[in-house]
Scaffold this active site. Structure first.
Site, mmCIF file in Angstrom:
data_model
loop_
_atom_site.group_PDB
_atom_site.id
_atom_site.type_symbol
_atom_site.label_atom_id
_atom_site.label_comp_id
_atom_site.label_asym_id
_atom_site.label_seq_id
_atom_site.Cartn_x
_atom_site.Cartn_y
_atom_site.Cartn_z
ATOM 1 N N ASP A 63 13.756 17.097 -21.200
ATOM 2 C CA ASP A 63 14.216 16.225 -22.273
ATOM 3 C C ASP A 63 15.632 16.615 -22.693
ATOM 4 O O ASP A 63 15.876 17.751 -23.108
ATOM 5 C CB ASP A 63 13.248 16.348 -23.450
ATOM 6 N N THR A 96 18.703 9.176 -24.752
ATOM 7 C CA THR A 96 19.577 10.289 -25.101
ATOM 8 C C THR A 96 20.311 10.856 -23.890
ATOM 9 O O THR A 96 21.513 11.093 -23.958
ATOM 10 C CB THR A 96 18.771 11.424 -25.747
ATOM 11 N N THR A 97 19.571 11.046 -22.795
ATOM 12 C CA THR A 97 20.219 11.588 -21.604
ATOM 13 C C THR A 97 21.277 10.605 -21.112
ATOM 14 O O THR A 97 22.392 10.991 -20.762
ATOM 15 C CB THR A 97 19.177 11.852 -20.499
ATOM 16 N N ASP A 392 7.458 7.223 -28.452
ATOM 17 C CA ASP A 392 8.392 6.489 -27.599
ATOM 18 C C ASP A 392 7.926 5.058 -27.363
ATOM 19 O O ASP A 392 8.730 4.129 -27.361
ATOM 20 C CB ASP A 392 8.573 7.202 -26.250
HETATM 21 P P1 ADP Z 1 16.894 8.874 -21.406
HETATM 22 O O1 ADP Z 1 16.873 10.117 -22.234
HETATM 23 O O2 ADP Z 1 18.271 8.345 -21.261
HETATM 24 O O3 ADP Z 1 15.904 7.871 -21.834
HETATM 25 P P2 ADP Z 1 15.199 9.243 -19.101
HETATM 26 O O4 ADP Z 1 14.995 10.535 -18.399
HETATM 27 O O5 ADP Z 1 14.102 8.683 -19.895
HETATM 28 O O6 ADP Z 1 16.503 9.390 -19.953
HETATM 29 O O7 ADP Z 1 15.630 8.198 -17.984
HETATM 30 C C1 ADP Z 1 15.943 6.874 -18.301
HETATM 31 C C2 ADP Z 1 16.451 6.161 -17.079
HETATM 32 O O8 ADP Z 1 15.453 6.172 -16.055
HETATM 33 C C3 ADP Z 1 16.728 4.706 -17.393
HETATM 34 O O9 ADP Z 1 17.930 4.333 -16.767
HETATM 35 C C4 ADP Z 1 15.540 3.993 -16.788
HETATM 36 O O10 ADP Z 1 15.848 2.676 -16.392
HETATM 37 C C5 ADP Z 1 15.238 4.855 -15.604
HETATM 38 N N1 ADP Z 1 13.839 4.718 -15.149
HETATM 39 C C6 ADP Z 1 12.721 4.884 -15.885
HETATM 40 N N2 ADP Z 1 11.613 4.658 -15.126
HETATM 41 C C7 ADP Z 1 12.054 4.347 -13.899
HETATM 42 C C8 ADP Z 1 11.421 4.011 -12.652
HETATM 43 N N3 ADP Z 1 10.106 3.962 -12.554
HETATM 44 N N4 ADP Z 1 12.209 3.761 -11.605
HETATM 45 C C9 ADP Z 1 13.552 3.821 -11.709
HETATM 46 N N5 ADP Z 1 14.215 4.140 -12.826
HETATM 47 C C10 ADP Z 1 13.486 4.385 -13.918
#
Ligand code: ADP
Ligand code: MG
Length: 539
Positions: A63, A96-97, A392
């Site tokens: 995270d 956030t990331t 979330d």
């Molecule tokens: P953040 O803290 O930015 O929410 P995450 O680690 O949750 O970071 O990653 C979010 C990113 O991962 C987004 O760009 C989202 O579209 C992408 N994402 C989430 N699930 C999938 C999936 N199953 N396949 C491809 N990309 C995904």
């Protein structure tokens, strides 16, 4: 000219100072470095980081905010990046990331432009134009959605819960989150309004995730006040009182000094009469359940119990408000004035032992405007993860409905917006165009990083995805589990437009702040190590 040849010292002799290009370079380098650190955690295939504290304690997480919070960060510019993650977390709870990675990339590209001799004023201006344009484009790309689109909302909840180590139960949790939202959503001026605070998410270790329950009402983490009170009341008429059911205040008001024993007795009688009166007032209103924000005197408890009234004391103010929303009761501050009109209703109020503790459930409310979800799970780790996942999911749905709009994730939206931004840049021309193009390229760090996390050649996948978009397939992004370009609609990778817009604008904002700093003076008092955001150290 101070008459002597002594230089005037404004700062202490040991003060460190970096100016102009040096300052800018140092800031950019620090910010880029910190953002690179969290970049590999992006997406469902993101890697974990192991953080080892000074005492050897270990945190393993992927995270972004947790990592940045746990790390001891020195450089002020890097601290500014950490703030972006915190703000994003507080405001929308996700993305956030993305915000941190993007901020780093924007600064990296800005560094490149500075090398080419482009003035930072031009870069800042170009980035601003691009941010505004991006927000517009996001909304254009956004798909319409409303509260009745249950299936789509569920997919959004599922994407929001990605990476929260509770894969097998995601489906049930997503469904619960949607039911909860449906209870508390209301219409204001033709818009669906959702206040996530109206959903109280409690966690209690024990049982399994499958025991997680949505209560059509509120759970209060307290016991019934007196053992002689009923443990269960059907067709509850509920009184909410935010004053103490005690006579302490009159005691001091009266200011009688008691010397002779007879007076003493009279006074005690008087007091118990007043206490009995309080209980009578409650009873006369027709209430059979009482939630009191303050204390309840033993004697009042006794009289309430005698009348078959269930009472709970020392309820948190925030819980009182939720109880009011759930049951329709009005919070009363003067017990003497309580009447039937103030009472709320619930089909059932009862006490139940959950895990180690007894809790009071207010269930079967007719049209609750606040509800509780009680998260269960075998270990502390599982309950914590499930709680975060539920948070979330709820925030994801709330953000989606706030703009009634969602977009395709997996980098699809970033590729789509980048393409349109480039078209737009060429219509503008000049040096600003270069900055807008840099902004567009920066957005593509998201699909690139997702492709890398799948262990693939990022450039190759990006080129393929771009060509899909050229032919109008805007929902194509990176399928991280198979490492190929794929249809995100089909895969159900959908996200709230609001979270994306927010992530991009806060990334751009911090990038601008950092670009505008041209002087780092390390002689501050130790309480103020971070440069003031955007603080007038302008061009
Ligand atoms: P953040 O803290 O930015 O929410 P995450 O680690 O949750 O970071 O990653 C979010 C990113 O991962 C987004 O760009 C989202 O579209 C992408 N994402 C989430 N699930 C999938 C999936 N199953 N396949 C491809 N990309 C995904
Ligand atoms: Mg996320």
């Amino acid at each position: 000219m101070n008459g002597t040849n002594q230089p005037i010292l404004v700062l202490p002799e040991d003060a460190l100072r970096q100016k102009g290009n040096d300052a800018q370079r140092a800031n950019i380098t620090a910010a880029v470095e910190i953002s690179e650190m969290v970049r590999s955690t992006l997406g469902p295939r993101g890697m974990d980081k192991m953080l080892v504290g000074s005492t050897g304690d270990i945190t393993i997480t992927n995270d972004g905010v947790t990592i940045l919070n746990e790390m001891e960060i020195q450089h002020p510019a890097a601290k500014m990046i950490r703030e972006v993650a915190k703000t994003q977390e507080q405001e929308v709870g996700d993305g956030t990331t993305t915000a941190v990675v993007l901020a780093g990339q924007l600064l990296k590209k800005a560094g490149g432009l500075l090398d080419q001799g482009i003035h930072r004023t031009t870069i800042v201006k170009g980035y601003r134009v691009a941010t505004t344009k991006t927000a517009e484009l996001m909304k254009e790309f956004g798909q319409k959605i409303s509260l009745s689109d249950t299936q789509e909302l569920k997919t959004i909840a599922l994407t929001a819960m990605t990476g929260k180590g509770i894969e097998s139960s995601k489906d049930e949790l997503a469904e619960i989150s949607i039911k909860a939202i449906n209870y508390i959503a209301h219409q204001e001026e033709g818009k669906t309004v959702i206040n996530p605070d109206d959903i109280q998410i409690e966690k209690k270790q024990g049982g399994s995730i499958a025991d997680t329950e949505l209560i059509k009402g509120i759970v209060v983490d307290k016991e019934i006040a007196h053992s002689a009170m009923p443990k269960e009341v059907k067709n509850a008429k509920i009184a909410l009182i935010n004053a103490a059911l005690e006579v302490k205040s009159t005691e001091t008001d009266a200011k009688i000094s008691i010397s002779d024993p007879e007076k003493m007795q009279a006074f005690a009688d008087q007091e118990s009469k007043m206490l009995k009166n309080l209980a009578e007032k409650v009873k006369d209103s027709g209430a059979n359940v009482v939630f009191c924000q303050k204390g309840i005197d033993d004697l009042v408890q006794y009289y309430l119990a005698k009348n078959g009234i269930l009472a709970v004391r020392r309820i948190k103010e925030s819980d009182m408000e939720k109880l009011s929303k759930a049951t329709g009761a009005r919070i009363v501050s003067n017990v003497k004035e309580i009447s039937e009109d103030d009472l709320g209703e619930a089909g059932l109020v009862h006490e139940k032992k959950i895990g180690e503790d007894k809790m009071v459930f207010v269930r079967e409310c007719k049209e609750p405007k606040a509800v509780s979800i009680i998260i269960r799970g075998g270990t502390e780790h599982v309950v914590d993860e499930a709680k975060r996942a539920m948070d979330d999911a709820v925030l994801g749905i709330a953000s989606t409905l706030e703009l009634s709009s969602f977009i395709y994730g997996g980098g699809a939206i970033e590729i789509g917006v980048a393409k349109k931004l480039r078209d737009y840049a060429s219509s503008i021309g000049g040096k600003e165009q270069l900055a807008i193009n840099a902004f567009a390229e920066s957005l593509e760090i998201i699909p690139r990083t997702l492709a890398e996390s799948a262990g693939k050649d990022a450039i190759e996948l990006l080129v393929t995805a771009r060509s899909r978009h050229e032919t109008g397939n805007n929902e194509y992004g990176i399928n991280v589990s198979e490492g190929k370009v794929d249809d995100m609609e089909k895969l159900g990778v959908v996200e709230p437009t609001k979270i994306k817009v927010q992530a991009i604008s806060s990334a751009a904002e911090v990038a601008e702040m950092i670009l505008r700093i041209d002087d780092i003076i390390t002689a501050g008092k130790s309480s103020a190590p971070t440069p003031p955001p955007g603080g007038g150290m302008g061009y």
